[in-house]
Design a protein around this motif. Structure first.
Motif, short mmCIF file in Angstrom:
data_model
loop_
_atom_site.label_atom_id
_atom_site.label_comp_id
_atom_site.label_asym_id
_atom_site.label_seq_id
_atom_site.Cartn_x
_atom_site.Cartn_y
_atom_site.Cartn_z
N ILE A 69 52.06 19.23 8.41
CA ILE A 69 53.01 20.12 7.73
C ILE A 69 52.44 21.53 7.80
N GLN A 70 53.22 22.46 8.31
CA GLN A 70 52.79 23.87 8.35
C GLN A 70 53.65 24.64 7.36
N GLU A 71 53.10 24.92 6.19
CA GLU A 71 53.81 25.67 5.14
C GLU A 71 53.73 27.15 5.44
N SER A 72 54.87 27.83 5.35
CA SER A 72 54.93 29.26 5.64
C SER A 72 55.85 29.99 4.66
N VAL A 73 55.76 29.63 3.38
CA VAL A 73 56.58 30.31 2.37
C VAL A 73 55.93 31.65 2.02
N PRO A 74 56.66 32.54 1.31
CA PRO A 74 56.11 33.85 0.96
C PRO A 74 54.76 33.75 0.22
N GLU A 75 53.98 34.79 0.35
CA GLU A 75 52.64 34.85 -0.23
C GLU A 75 52.71 35.12 -1.75
N ILE A 76 53.34 34.21 -2.45
CA ILE A 76 53.46 34.27 -3.91
C ILE A 76 52.92 32.94 -4.42
N LEU A 77 51.82 32.99 -5.15
CA LEU A 77 51.10 31.78 -5.54
C LEU A 77 52.00 30.79 -6.27
N GLN A 78 52.84 31.25 -7.16
CA GLN A 78 53.72 30.35 -7.91
C GLN A 78 54.67 29.59 -6.97
N ILE A 79 55.20 30.29 -5.98
CA ILE A 79 56.10 29.63 -5.03
C ILE A 79 55.33 28.59 -4.21
N LYS A 80 54.15 28.96 -3.74
CA LYS A 80 53.35 28.02 -2.97
C LYS A 80 53.02 26.77 -3.80
N HIS A 81 52.60 26.96 -5.04
CA HIS A 81 52.28 25.80 -5.88
C HIS A 81 53.52 24.93 -6.13
#
Length: 162
Positions: A69-81
């Motif tokens: 899985i290659q995650e590439s969501v915006p660099e916002i910690l809450q979104i990544k978590h």
């Protein structure tokens, strides 16, 4: 596109179906454009590569049988978590979860993950299609198998892991 160029099946995920369709349209046009310009990667035709790419707004479907899985969501910690919590529910014990982050340590991203030993950062240099360099950064708890397999996959798709 890079994974498809090496023959991997790719499943795109977004909560918005129109984002998936926009991405697929962009990919289809880009593959044709790169083919016409002589810079298409791999031995498969643009049509064959595009045929390996699908998309779904259902995360469970996207992750079914996933090996990487290659995650590439915006660099916002809450979104990544938030994304990792959702992925954690459906990913198998053999799947590697990789982040494209350029801002966060893998330990910060994966500390609360059930599958944290399967987490690694694989941050490509931009644009990755033309600069085949990828930074591999494990957390202290990332398993050796995940580190080794990530390097193997990156090499297989034509990237140079460092």
């Amino acid at each position: 596109m890079i994974f498809a160029s090496a023959g991997y099946k790719v499943s795109l995920y977004d909560v918005l179906s129109e984002q998936i369709e926009n991405a697929k349209n962009t990919i289809q046009h880009t593959l044709q454009d790169y083919h016409q310009k002589g810079c298409l990667k791999g031995s498969l035709s643009p049509e064959e590569q595009f045929g390996l790419i699908s998309g779904t707004p259902v995360l469970r479907e996207c992750l079914e049988d996933a090996i990487f899985i290659q995650e590439s969501v915006p660099e916002i910690l809450q979104i990544k978590h938030q994304v990792y919590r959702a992925i954690d529910i459906f990913m198998s014990s053999n799947t590697i979860l990789s982040s494209s982050t350029s801002s966060f340590l893998p330990s910060v991203l994966s500390e609360h993950s059930t599958h944290r030993s399967q987490f690694i950062v694989a941050h490509p240099v931009n644009p990755p299609y033309f600069i085949p360099l990828v930074e591999i950064v494990p957390a202290a708890w990332t398993s050796e198998r995940v580190i080794t397999r990530t390097r193997e996959i990156m090499t297989e798709i034509g990237m140079k892991p460092v």
